[in-house]
Design a protein around this motif. Structure first.
Motif, PDB file in Angstrom:
ATOM      1  N   ILE A  41      25.811  -5.915 -23.921  1.00 18.77           N
ATOM      2  CA  ILE A  41      24.714  -5.766 -24.882  1.00 18.77           C
ATOM      3  C   ILE A  41      23.732  -6.919 -24.736  1.00 18.77           C
ATOM      4  CG2 ILE A  41      24.155  -5.823 -27.354  1.00 18.77           C
ATOM      5  CD1 ILE A  41      26.787  -4.232 -27.801  1.00 18.77           C
ATOM      6  N   GLU A  42      24.251  -8.148 -24.586  1.00 19.95           N
ATOM      7  CA  GLU A  42      23.367  -9.297 -24.387  1.00 19.95           C
ATOM      8  C   GLU A  42      22.542  -9.122 -23.118  1.00 19.95           C
ATOM      9  OE1 GLU A  42      26.125 -12.564 -24.411  1.00 19.95           O
ATOM     10  OE2 GLU A  42      25.982 -12.840 -26.580  1.00 19.95           O
ATOM     11  N   GLY A  43      23.166  -8.594 -22.058  1.00 16.12           N
ATOM     12  CA  GLY A  43      22.437  -8.331 -20.811  1.00 16.12           C
ATOM     13  C   GLY A  43      21.344  -7.295 -21.012  1.00 16.12           C
ATOM     14  N   GLN A  44      21.648  -6.242 -21.778  1.00 18.04           N
ATOM     15  CA  GLN A  44      20.647  -5.213 -22.059  1.00 18.04           C
ATOM     16  C   GLN A  44      19.501  -5.788 -22.887  1.00 18.04           C
ATOM     17  OE1 GLN A  44      23.045  -2.208 -23.932  1.00 18.04           O
ATOM     18  NE2 GLN A  44      23.584  -1.225 -21.997  1.00 18.04           N
ATOM     19  N   ILE A  45      19.831  -6.628 -23.848  1.00 19.15           N
ATOM     20  CA  ILE A  45      18.793  -7.247 -24.685  1.00 19.15           C
ATOM     21  C   ILE A  45      17.894  -8.117 -23.815  1.00 19.15           C
ATOM     22  CG2 ILE A  45      18.412  -8.995 -26.487  1.00 19.15           C
ATOM     23  CD1 ILE A  45      20.911  -7.830 -27.907  1.00 19.15           C
ATOM     24  N   ASN A  46      18.498  -8.925 -22.960  1.00 21.40           N
ATOM     25  CA  ASN A  46      17.699  -9.781 -22.071  1.00 21.40           C
ATOM     26  C   ASN A  46      16.818  -8.948 -21.154  1.00 21.40           C
ATOM     27  OD1 ASN A  46      18.719 -12.169 -23.111  1.00 21.40           O
ATOM     28  ND2 ASN A  46      20.355 -12.318 -21.612  1.00 21.40           N
ATOM     29  N   ALA A  47      17.368  -7.858 -20.618  1.00 16.66           N
ATOM     30  CA  ALA A  47      16.581  -6.989 -19.735  1.00 16.66           C
ATOM     31  C   ALA A  47      15.402  -6.382 -20.489  1.00 16.66           C
ATOM     32  CB  ALA A  47      17.463  -5.891 -19.145  1.00 16.66           C
ATOM     33  N   GLU A  48      15.616  -5.921 -21.720  1.00 17.48           N
ATOM     34  CA  GLU A  48      14.537  -5.333 -22.517  1.00 17.48           C
ATOM     35  C   GLU A  48      13.480  -6.378 -22.870  1.00 17.48           C
ATOM     36  OE1 GLU A  48      13.877  -2.130 -23.267  1.00 17.48           O
ATOM     37  OE2 GLU A  48      15.580  -1.645 -21.984  1.00 17.48           O
ATOM     38  N   GLN A  49      13.928  -7.607 -23.169  1.00 16.81           N
ATOM     39  CA  GLN A  49      12.966  -8.668 -23.466  1.00 16.81           C
ATOM     40  C   GLN A  49      12.112  -8.963 -22.236  1.00 16.81           C
ATOM     41  OE1 GLN A  49      15.605 -11.764 -24.873  1.00 16.81           O
ATOM     42  NE2 GLN A  49      15.275 -11.225 -27.013  1.00 16.81           N
ATOM     43  N   MET A  50      12.733  -8.978 -21.075  1.00 18.69           N
ATOM     44  CA  MET A  50      11.984  -9.229 -19.843  1.00 18.69           C
ATOM     45  C   MET A  50      11.023  -8.085 -19.554  1.00 18.69           C
ATOM     46  SD  MET A  50      14.923 -10.985 -17.487  1.00 18.69           S
ATOM     47  CE  MET A  50      13.852 -11.637 -16.233  1.00 18.69           C
ATOM     48  N   LYS A  51      11.442  -6.842 -19.827  1.00 14.56           N
ATOM     49  CA  LYS A  51      10.545  -5.700 -19.660  1.00 14.56           C
ATOM     50  C   LYS A  51       9.344  -5.834 -20.589  1.00 14.56           C
ATOM     51  CE  LYS A  51      13.952  -2.228 -18.273  1.00 14.56           C
ATOM     52  NZ  LYS A  51      14.660  -1.001 -18.688  1.00 14.56           N
ATOM     53  N   LEU A  54       7.042  -8.363 -19.186  1.00 12.68           N
ATOM     54  CA  LEU A  54       6.333  -7.805 -18.035  1.00 12.68           C
ATOM     55  C   LEU A  54       5.206  -6.886 -18.490  1.00 12.68           C
ATOM     56  CD1 LEU A  54       6.047  -7.346 -14.976  1.00 12.68           C
ATOM     57  CD2 LEU A  54       7.756  -5.528 -15.190  1.00 12.68           C
ATOM     58  N   LEU A  55       5.485  -6.027 -19.478  1.00 12.01           N
ATOM     59  CA  LEU A  55       4.445  -5.130 -19.991  1.00 12.01           C
ATOM     60  C   LEU A  55       3.282  -5.919 -20.592  1.00 12.01           C
ATOM     61  CD1 LEU A  55       6.540  -2.282 -21.656  1.00 12.01           C
ATOM     62  CD2 LEU A  55       5.108  -2.127 -19.618  1.00 12.01           C
ATOM     63  N   GLU A  56       3.593  -6.962 -21.344  1.00 17.22           N
ATOM     64  CA  GLU A  56       2.538  -7.777 -21.948  1.00 17.22           C
ATOM     65  C   GLU A  56       1.711  -8.466 -20.875  1.00 17.22           C
ATOM     66  OE1 GLU A  56      -0.109  -9.179 -24.405  1.00 17.22           O
ATOM     67  OE2 GLU A  56       1.444  -7.756 -25.000  1.00 17.22           O
ATOM     68  N   LEU A  57       2.365  -8.936 -19.835  1.00 14.59           N
ATOM     69  CA  LEU A  57       1.647  -9.574 -18.731  1.00 14.59           C
ATOM     70  C   LEU A  57       0.742  -8.571 -18.026  1.00 14.59           C
ATOM     71  CD1 LEU A  57       1.305 -12.176 -17.102  1.00 14.59           C
ATOM     72  CD2 LEU A  57       3.204 -11.422 -15.668  1.00 14.59           C
ATOM     73  N   ARG A  58       1.252  -7.362 -17.815  1.00 11.47           N
ATOM     74  CA  ARG A  58       0.436  -6.313 -17.188  1.00 11.47           C
ATOM     75  C   ARG A  58      -0.761  -5.962 -18.056  1.00 11.47           C
ATOM     76  NH1 ARG A  58       5.111  -2.280 -14.812  1.00 11.47           N
ATOM     77  NH2 ARG A  58       5.558  -3.509 -12.946  1.00 11.47           N
ATOM     78  N   ARG A  59      -0.540  -5.848 -19.381  1.00 11.98           N
ATOM     79  CA  ARG A  59      -1.651  -5.553 -20.299  1.00 11.98           C
ATOM     80  C   ARG A  59      -2.686  -6.671 -20.257  1.00 11.98           C
ATOM     81  NH1 ARG A  59       2.137  -2.815 -23.914  1.00 11.98           N
ATOM     82  NH2 ARG A  59       2.905  -4.807 -24.646  1.00 11.98           N
ATOM     83  N   SER A  60      -2.220  -7.891 -20.232  1.00 15.43           N
ATOM     84  CA  SER A  60      -3.128  -9.034 -20.181  1.00 15.43           C
ATOM     85  C   SER A  60      -3.954  -9.009 -18.900  1.00 15.43           C
ATOM     86  CB  SER A  60      -2.321 -10.335 -20.274  1.00 15.43           C
ATOM     87  OG  SER A  60      -3.154 -11.450 -20.080  1.00 15.43           O
ATOM     88  N   HIS A  61      -3.311  -8.715 -17.776  1.00 11.38           N
ATOM     89  CA  HIS A  61      -4.038  -8.646 -16.513  1.00 11.38           C
ATOM     90  C   HIS A  61      -5.028  -7.487 -16.500  1.00 11.38           C
ATOM     91  CE1 HIS A  61      -1.017 -11.178 -13.972  1.00 11.38           C
ATOM     92  NE2 HIS A  61      -1.599 -11.862 -14.923  1.00 11.38           N
ATOM     93  N   ALA A  62      -4.626  -6.364 -17.079  1.00 10.88           N
ATOM     94  CA  ALA A  62      -5.527  -5.205 -17.135  1.00 10.88           C
ATOM     95  C   ALA A  62      -6.753  -5.533 -17.991  1.00 10.88           C
ATOM     96  CB  ALA A  62      -4.795  -3.987 -17.693  1.00 10.88           C
ATOM     97  N   ARG A  63      -6.524  -6.226 -19.130  1.00 12.94           N
ATOM     98  CA  ARG A  63      -7.645  -6.630 -19.984  1.00 12.94           C
ATOM     99  C   ARG A  63      -8.584  -7.581 -19.234  1.00 12.94           C
ATOM    100  NH1 ARG A  63      -4.307  -8.889 -23.846  1.00 12.94           N
ATOM    101  NH2 ARG A  63      -3.009  -7.182 -24.437  1.00 12.94           N
ATOM    102  N   THR A  64      -8.006  -8.540 -18.546  1.00 16.16           N
ATOM    103  CA  THR A  64      -8.810  -9.507 -17.793  1.00 16.16           C
ATOM    104  C   THR A  64      -9.603  -8.803 -16.702  1.00 16.16           C
ATOM    105  OG1 THR A  64      -7.196 -11.241 -18.229  1.00 16.16           O
ATOM    106  CG2 THR A  64      -8.701 -11.609 -16.402  1.00 16.16           C
TER     107      THR A  64
END
Length: 131
Positions: A41-51, A54-64
């Motif tokens: 479960i901790e591994g799944q939580i970490n994976a979801e947090q990283m996802k 990643l999505l926020e970084l992609r959104r930020s790059h798309a906005r830029t």
């Protein structure tokens, strides 16, 4: 009173010891299983947090990227309008700009499989009758 040497007592003690040992083993197995599940479960939580990161970084790059493209387009439009000269009214400049943009759009559409339909107002169609 029974002595420890009594076979019946020994068998009862052995059963109690065996039952206690079995319970302890089951508890250890359950605790081990729980720890494995917690780690998963901790591994799944970490994976979801990283996802999410990643999505926020992609959104930020798309906005830029969108802002950069918008600024570049604004500069092109501004340069076009300013090169038309000071003596031409802004409304006339915009008419020319929009006509060129329509031409670009039609040209882009003609390169593909799209079908383009014009209304009479868009074509500026007039019908004359002659007698």
């Amino acid at each position: 009173m029974h002595s420890c040497k009594d076979p019946e007592t020994q068998r009862t003690l052995m059963e109690i010891i065996q039952e206690t040992t079995n319970r302890l083993n089951q508890l250890q197995k359950q605790e081990s299983s729980n720890e494995v599940q917690i780690r998963q479960i901790e591994g799944q939580i970490n994976a979801e947090q990283m996802k999410g990161q990643l999505l926020e970084l992609r959104r930020s790059h798309a906005r830029t990227e969108a802002l950069t493209q918008g600024e570049a387009e604004a500069l092109r439009v501004s340069a076009f309008l300013s090169h038309l000269g000071e003596e031409m009214a802004i409304a006339d400049k915009l008419l020319i700009f929009n006509a060129l943009r329509k031409q670009d759009a039609i040209e882009a559409l003609s390169q593909g499989n799209a079908q383009l339909y014009f209304t009479p107002a868009e074509v500026d169609l007039s019908i004359e009758t002659r007698s």
